[in-house]
Design a protein around this motif. Structure first.
Motif, PDB file in Angstrom:
ATOM      1  N   GLN A  38      21.591 -88.526  -9.474  1.00 32.57           N
ATOM      2  CA  GLN A  38      21.671 -88.872 -10.908  1.00 32.57           C
ATOM      3  C   GLN A  38      23.589 -89.991 -11.297  1.00 32.57           C
ATOM      4  N   ARG A  41      23.179 -93.052  -9.774  1.00 32.97           N
ATOM      5  CA  ARG A  41      22.704 -94.168 -10.207  1.00 32.97           C
ATOM      6  C   ARG A  41      22.862 -94.599 -11.159  1.00 32.97           C
ATOM      7  N   GLU A  45      23.741 -98.497 -11.883  1.00 29.53           N
ATOM      8  CA  GLU A  45      22.861 -99.361 -13.351  1.00 29.53           C
ATOM      9  C   GLU A  45      23.948 -99.621 -13.870  1.00 29.53           C
TER      10      GLU A  45
END
Length: 91
Positions: A38, A41, A45
């Motif tokens: 997580q 990511r 992002e």
């Protein structure tokens, strides 16, 4: 009824406790891996686009703002300033 010896009872107890510890460790490893995924990511992002935005803002400051200030101060001819602004816009 078959009675267990103290040695067998203690070994059984220790074995069960070690089993619980191993289960807890395995659950922790799974959670840490999920957290790392997580976080990866989120970095890809959110942070990377911010870095790119910083590069764009810096390029804008160098290309457009510096040219405008130099033209205002008379350090750059108007036609050269226009040429610099058009070049900065194409980047």
């Amino acid at each position: 009824m078959n009675r267990l010896t103290i040695k067998t009872s203690l070994l059984l107890l220790v074995g069960v406790l070690i089993g619980f510890i191993l289960l807890s460790v395995a659950a922790t490893v799974v959670r840490v891996q999920a957290g790392n995924a997580q976080l990866g990511r989120m970095y890809n992002e959110r942070v990377r686009p911010l870095m790119r935005l910083t590069d764009i803002a810096d390029a804008y400051a160098r290309g457009v703002v510096d040219t405008a200030q130099k033209a205002r101060d008379g350090l750059l001819a108007p036609d050269a300033a226009l040429k610099n602004l058009l070049a900065a816009r194409q980047r």
